[in-house]
Design a protein around this motif. Structure first.
Motif, PDB file in Angstrom:
ATOM      1  N   MET A   1      -2.812  -9.915  -6.398  1.00  0.00           N
ATOM      2  CA  MET A   1      -3.263  -8.573  -6.006  1.00  0.00           C
ATOM      3  C   MET A   1      -3.412  -7.682  -7.235  1.00  0.00           C
ATOM      4  N   THR A   2      -4.547  -7.035  -7.347  1.00  0.00           N
ATOM      5  CA  THR A   2      -4.766  -6.123  -8.474  1.00  0.00           C
ATOM      6  C   THR A   2      -4.088  -4.784  -8.208  1.00  0.00           C
ATOM      7  N   THR A   3      -3.409  -4.278  -9.232  1.00  0.00           N
ATOM      8  CA  THR A   3      -2.787  -2.965  -9.076  1.00  0.00           C
ATOM      9  C   THR A   3      -3.668  -1.913  -9.748  1.00  0.00           C
ATOM     10  N   PHE A   4      -3.396  -0.639  -9.439  1.00  0.00           N
ATOM     11  CA  PHE A   4      -4.151   0.434 -10.083  1.00  0.00           C
ATOM     12  C   PHE A   4      -3.869   0.443 -11.589  1.00  0.00           C
ATOM     13  N   ALA A   5      -2.666   0.014 -11.956  1.00  0.00           N
ATOM     14  CA  ALA A   5      -2.345  -0.068 -13.383  1.00  0.00           C
ATOM     15  C   ALA A   5      -3.272  -1.069 -14.079  1.00  0.00           C
ATOM     16  N   ASP A   6      -3.543  -2.181 -13.410  1.00  0.00           N
ATOM     17  CA  ASP A   6      -4.454  -3.196 -13.978  1.00  0.00           C
ATOM     18  C   ASP A   6      -5.850  -2.621 -14.219  1.00  0.00           C
ATOM     19  N   LEU A   7      -6.218  -1.587 -13.450  1.00  0.00           N
ATOM     20  CA  LEU A   7      -7.581  -1.047 -13.524  1.00  0.00           C
ATOM     21  C   LEU A   7      -7.724   0.023 -14.604  1.00  0.00           C
ATOM     22  N   GLY A   8      -6.627   0.297 -15.317  1.00  0.00           N
ATOM     23  CA  GLY A   8      -6.706   1.275 -16.402  1.00  0.00           C
ATOM     24  C   GLY A   8      -6.549   2.706 -15.940  1.00  0.00           C
ATOM     25  N   VAL A   9      -5.863   2.889 -14.824  1.00  0.00           N
ATOM     26  CA  VAL A   9      -5.640   4.241 -14.319  1.00  0.00           C
ATOM     27  C   VAL A   9      -4.484   4.883 -15.085  1.00  0.00           C
ATOM     28  N   ASP A  10      -4.629   6.179 -15.418  1.00  0.00           N
ATOM     29  CA  ASP A  10      -3.604   6.903 -16.187  1.00  0.00           C
ATOM     30  C   ASP A  10      -2.244   6.913 -15.479  1.00  0.00           C
ATOM     31  N   GLN A  11      -1.197   6.977 -16.326  1.00  0.00           N
ATOM     32  CA  GLN A  11       0.166   6.892 -15.803  1.00  0.00           C
ATOM     33  C   GLN A  11       0.500   7.989 -14.787  1.00  0.00           C
ATOM     34  N   ASP A  12       0.077   9.223 -15.045  1.00  0.00           N
ATOM     35  CA  ASP A  12       0.452  10.293 -14.109  1.00  0.00           C
ATOM     36  C   ASP A  12      -0.203  10.096 -12.744  1.00  0.00           C
ATOM     37  N   ILE A  13      -1.398   9.507 -12.738  1.00  0.00           N
ATOM     38  CA  ILE A  13      -2.068   9.222 -11.457  1.00  0.00           C
ATOM     39  C   ILE A  13      -1.357   8.052 -10.768  1.00  0.00           C
ATOM     40  N   LEU A  14      -0.960   7.058 -11.557  1.00  0.00           N
ATOM     41  CA  LEU A  14      -0.182   5.937 -11.000  1.00  0.00           C
ATOM     42  C   LEU A  14       1.104   6.452 -10.358  1.00  0.00           C
ATOM     43  N   ASP A  15       1.748   7.402 -11.037  1.00  0.00           N
ATOM     44  CA  ASP A  15       2.995   7.955 -10.511  1.00  0.00           C
ATOM     45  C   ASP A  15       2.752   8.690  -9.190  1.00  0.00           C
ATOM     46  N   ALA A  16       1.670   9.471  -9.154  1.00  0.00           N
ATOM     47  CA  ALA A  16       1.350  10.221  -7.933  1.00  0.00           C
ATOM     48  C   ALA A  16       1.107   9.255  -6.772  1.00  0.00           C
ATOM     49  N   LEU A  17       0.393   8.170  -7.051  1.00  0.00           N
ATOM     50  CA  LEU A  17       0.125   7.166  -6.014  1.00  0.00           C
ATOM     51  C   LEU A  17       1.405   6.462  -5.595  1.00  0.00           C
ATOM     52  N   ALA A  18       2.202   6.069  -6.601  1.00  0.00           N
ATOM     53  CA  ALA A  18       3.441   5.330  -6.322  1.00  0.00           C
ATOM     54  C   ALA A  18       4.385   6.165  -5.469  1.00  0.00           C
ATOM     55  N   HIS A  19       4.331   7.466  -5.683  1.00  0.00           N
ATOM     56  CA  HIS A  19       5.164   8.374  -4.896  1.00  0.00           C
ATOM     57  C   HIS A  19       4.859   8.234  -3.410  1.00  0.00           C
ATOM     58  N   LYS A  20       3.629   7.847  -3.094  1.00  0.00           N
ATOM     59  CA  LYS A  20       3.231   7.631  -1.698  1.00  0.00           C
ATOM     60  C   LYS A  20       3.279   6.152  -1.329  1.00  0.00           C
ATOM     61  N   GLY A  21       3.878   5.344  -2.211  1.00  0.00           N
ATOM     62  CA  GLY A  21       4.005   3.915  -1.932  1.00  0.00           C
ATOM     63  C   GLY A  21       2.734   3.122  -2.182  1.00  0.00           C
ATOM     64  N   ILE A  22       1.798   3.720  -2.922  1.00  0.00           N
ATOM     65  CA  ILE A  22       0.532   3.036  -3.180  1.00  0.00           C
ATOM     66  C   ILE A  22       0.537   2.455  -4.591  1.00  0.00           C
ATOM     67  N   VAL A  23       0.420   1.137  -4.683  1.00  0.00           N
ATOM     68  CA  VAL A  23       0.458   0.453  -5.975  1.00  0.00           C
ATOM     69  C   VAL A  23      -0.749  -0.470  -6.140  1.00  0.00           C
ATOM     70  N   ASP A  24      -1.060  -1.193  -5.056  1.00  0.00           N
ATOM     71  CA  ASP A  24      -2.154  -2.161  -5.101  1.00  0.00           C
ATOM     72  C   ASP A  24      -3.495  -1.525  -4.755  1.00  0.00           C
ATOM     73  N   ALA A  25      -4.547  -2.024  -5.394  1.00  0.00           N
ATOM     74  CA  ALA A  25      -5.887  -1.497  -5.150  1.00  0.00           C
ATOM     75  C   ALA A  25      -6.607  -2.316  -4.085  1.00  0.00           C
ATOM     76  N   PHE A  26      -7.401  -1.643  -3.263  1.00  0.00           N
ATOM     77  CA  PHE A  26      -8.286  -2.328  -2.323  1.00  0.00           C
ATOM     78  C   PHE A  26      -9.507  -2.849  -3.087  1.00  0.00           C
ATOM     79  N   PRO A  27     -10.220  -3.826  -2.502  1.00  0.00           N
ATOM     80  CA  PRO A  27     -11.381  -4.402  -3.193  1.00  0.00           C
ATOM     81  C   PRO A  27     -12.412  -3.384  -3.694  1.00  0.00           C
ATOM     82  N   ILE A  28     -12.737  -2.378  -2.876  1.00  0.00           N
ATOM     83  CA  ILE A  28     -13.756  -1.415  -3.336  1.00  0.00           C
ATOM     84  C   ILE A  28     -13.253  -0.672  -4.571  1.00  0.00           C
TER      85      ILE A  28
END
Length: 471
Positions: A1-28
Motif C-alpha cells: 500500500m502506498t502512503t502519502f509519505a511515499d508520494l512526497g507529501v510535506d510532513q505537516d500535511i502528513l501530520d494533519a492527515l495522520a491526526h484523522k487516521g489517514i496514512v495510506d493513499a487511494f489509487p487516484i
DNA sequence: AAAAAAG
C-alpha cells in the motif's frame, strides 16, 4: 500500500492527515499527486467515494508553500453550497499545520463573514459560481493571483447550466496557472471542452476503463413502482435490519418536501435538503444527518454529487434519475471508502425508458424491473445488508390511523387503497420492530406542518394540479 | 423539464 509519505507529501500535511487516521493513499491520489505536485494539469477521474478531494487538495496546499503571502492564491469551484462547506472542511484539515487559511464563498449566507475572511488574507477559496462572481464583480474578491484552479465535479461545472459562469471565472484567473478537473464522470465531449481551460492536461482514470464506473461494493436493486404504494414500500425499507443512514432522492423539490413531511409523520427521523429551503435549514439538515441526529435524508439532486457521509448504507431513488451520470452520483452517496452499500431505485411506469437508458449505459444487464407492492415479502428480504456491515435496527411503528390525506377528487381512490392496505399490513410490532414504547413520540410539529401545507394556497393548488394532470 | 447557482 502506498502512503502519502511515499508520494512526497510535506510532513505537516502528513501530520494533519495522520491526526484523522489517514496514512495510506487511494489509487487516484497515488496516480495524480506525484504529477500534480510539480504542476501538471490533471483531469482526474475515479469512482465515487475514492478520495478525489484529497487528490486535488493536497497538491493545492503544498504548492502554495508553507508561508504563502496573504491573498487568494487558489480557487476551488463546486456545484452546490453544501459541497462548498464539505470541501472547505477538507481543505481546512489539510492546512492545520501551516499558515494558510481557507474560506468558503457561497450564496444564501451573509456576505459579512465571507468578506472579512477574504480581507484577513485567506489564500484558498472554495466556492459556488454565483457568489464568487458576485464578490469578484464588487472587487471584494481578487482572483488575479489564483494560480491554482480546481473544478470539482468538473463535468457538472462544464455543462450547460454552469458553463457561462465558469467561463467568466476563468477570465478572472491568471492564464499561467495550474488547473485540475476532477469527477467520477467525464464524458468524452466534456473532456474535449475541458481542454480549452487547461494546458496539456493528462487524463488519469484510476480504474480500468473496461471495468466501467459502477462501484463493485454497491448492490443495485430496481423495482417497478406502484405509485400509490411507494411511501409504504420506502417505509418498509427504512425498517430493514442493518440499516445505517439512508438518502432518498426525489425529482422535484416539492416531492422531497412532501416525502419528508410524510416520513416524519410516520415517526422517522427524517430531514430534507432542497433548493426551496433556507440555506440555514439546508445546513441544519445536513449537519443533523452527518451527526446521526437524523438517519434519513430526503434530497433533490442538490445532494447527488460529492456529499460524503460515511455511514450511509442505503440510497433510495424515489424517482429514477434522468441519466446514468446522475444515477451513478446518487448511488455513490453510499459505498464510500471501501464500505458496502445498497441502491434501490423505483421506476414509475412513465419512466421505464429512463431505466432502459441507465441499464444499457451502465451495463447492468438487468431484465425489466419487477413490480413491487408493500405486501411483497421478497422486497423486504432482499433488503438485508450483507453480514458484517455495521448498522442499527431502526423502527418506526405506526401511530394512530391518520386522517384522509387530501380533500381532492383523487382522494376516494387513494383512501380505498390505503384502508385495504392498513388491514392486511403486519402489525406495527412485527418481528423486526422493537418495543413500540421505545419509539419516538408522535410529532405534533410535523402534523401541524402538514396541515398548514395542505391549507396553504400553494399546497392546495399543487394537489389540484396533480389531480388534473392524472385525468 | 428539473435542479442548481446571486439577491
Amino acid at each position: 500500500m502506498t502512503t502519502f509519505a511515499d508520494l512526497g507529501v510535506d510532513q505537516d500535511i502528513l501530520d494533519a492527515l495522520a491526526h484523522k487516521g489517514i496514512v495510506d493513499a487511494f489509487p487516484i491520489q497515488e496516480q495524480t499527486i506525484p504529477l500534480s505536485l510539480p504542476g501538471q494539469d490533471i483531469i482526474g477521474q475515479a469512482k465515487t467515494g475514492t478520495g478525489k478531494t484529497f487528490g486535488f487538495g493536497i497538491p493545492v496546499v503544498q504548492r502554495l508553500g508553507a508561508h504563502p503571502e496573504p491573498g487568494v492564491k487558489a480557487l476551488i469551484v463546486v456545484p452546490t453550497r453544501e459541497l462548498a462547506v464539505q470541501v472547505y472542511e477538507d481543505m481546512d484539515l489539510l492546512t492545520q499545520g501551516r499558515a494558510t487559511s481557507v474560506v468558503a464563498i457561497y450564496g444564501g449566507k451573509a456576505y459579512e463573514g465571507q468578506i472579512e475572511q477574504l480581507q484577513a488574507g485567506a489564500q484558498i477559496v472554495v466556492g459556488t459560481p454565483g457568489r464568487l462572481i458576485d464578490l469578484a464583480g464588487q472587487r471584494l474578491l481578487d482572483l488575479s493571483n489564483a494560480t491554482e484552479v480546481v473544478l470539482d465535479e468538473a463535468d457538472k461545472m462544464l455543462d450547460l447550466g454552469f458553463l457561462p459562469d465558469i467561463e467568466k471565472i476563468f477570465q478572472k484567473v491568471p492564464t499561467v496557472r495550474h488547473t485540475q478537473l476532477f469527477s467520477a464522470t467525464m464524458p468524452g465531449p466534456i473532456v474535449a471542452l475541458a481542454r480549452r481551460f487547461m494546458s496539456n492536461p493528462i487524463h488519469i482514470r484510476a480504474n480500468d476503463p473496461d471495468e466501467g464506473l459502477t462501484q463493485a461494493n454497491i448492490r443495485h436493486l430496481v423495482y417497478r413502482a406502484h405509485s400509490l404504494d411507494k411511501d409504504e414500500v420506502i417505509a418498509r425499507i427504512l425498517q430493514a435490519e442493518g440499516r445505517g443512514k439512508t438518502v432518498i432522492f426525489t425529482r422535484t423539490k416539492r416531492a422531497a418536501q412532501r416525502l419528508v413531511d410524510e416520513l416524519s409523520d410516520r415517526g422517522f427521523n427524517a430531514g430534507a435538503v432542497h433548493g426551496d429551503m433556507s440555506q440555514e435549514a439546508r445546513e441544519r439538515s445536513m449537519a443533523a444527518f452527518k451527526a446521526g441526529k437524523k438517519d434519513v435524508l430526503i434530497a433533490t439532486d442538490v445532494a447527488a454529487r460529492g456529499i460524503d457521509v460515511d455511514d450511509v448504507t442505503h440510497v433510495i431513488n424515489h424517482t429514477i434519475p434522468d441519466d446514468e451520470k446522475t444515477y451513478l452520483h446518487r448511488a455513490g452517496r453510499t459505498g464510500r471508502a471501501g464500505r458496502t452499500g445498497i441502491a434501490v431505485t423505483f421506476v414509475d411506469w412513465e419512466d421505464l425508458h429512463k431505466w432502459a437508458l441507465i441499464n444499457r449505459a451502465l451495463e447492468f444487464g438487468q431484465p425489466d424491473p419487477v413490480e413491487t407492492y408493500s405486501s411483497s415479502p421478497h422486497l423486504y428480504s432482499d433488503l438485508s445488508i450483507p453480514a458484517g456491515t455495521k448498522g442499527r435496527i431502526v423502527t418506526a411503528p405506526r401511530r394512530e390511523p391518520r386522517e384522509p390525506r387530501e380533500a381532492t377528487s383523487s382522494a376516494p381512490r387513494e383512501e380505498r387503497t390505503r384502508t385495504r392496505r392498513r388491514t392486511d399490513r403486519p402489525a406495527a410490532g412485527d418481528a423486526t420492530s422493537t418495543d413500540a414504547a421505545a419509539a419516538p413520540a408522535a410529532d405534533g410539529a410535523a402534523a401541524r406542518r402538514r396541515r398548514r401545507r395542505r391549507r396553504g394556497g400553494g399546497g392546495a393548488s399543487a394537489a389540484g394540479g396533480e389531480t388534473a394532470a392524472q385525468a
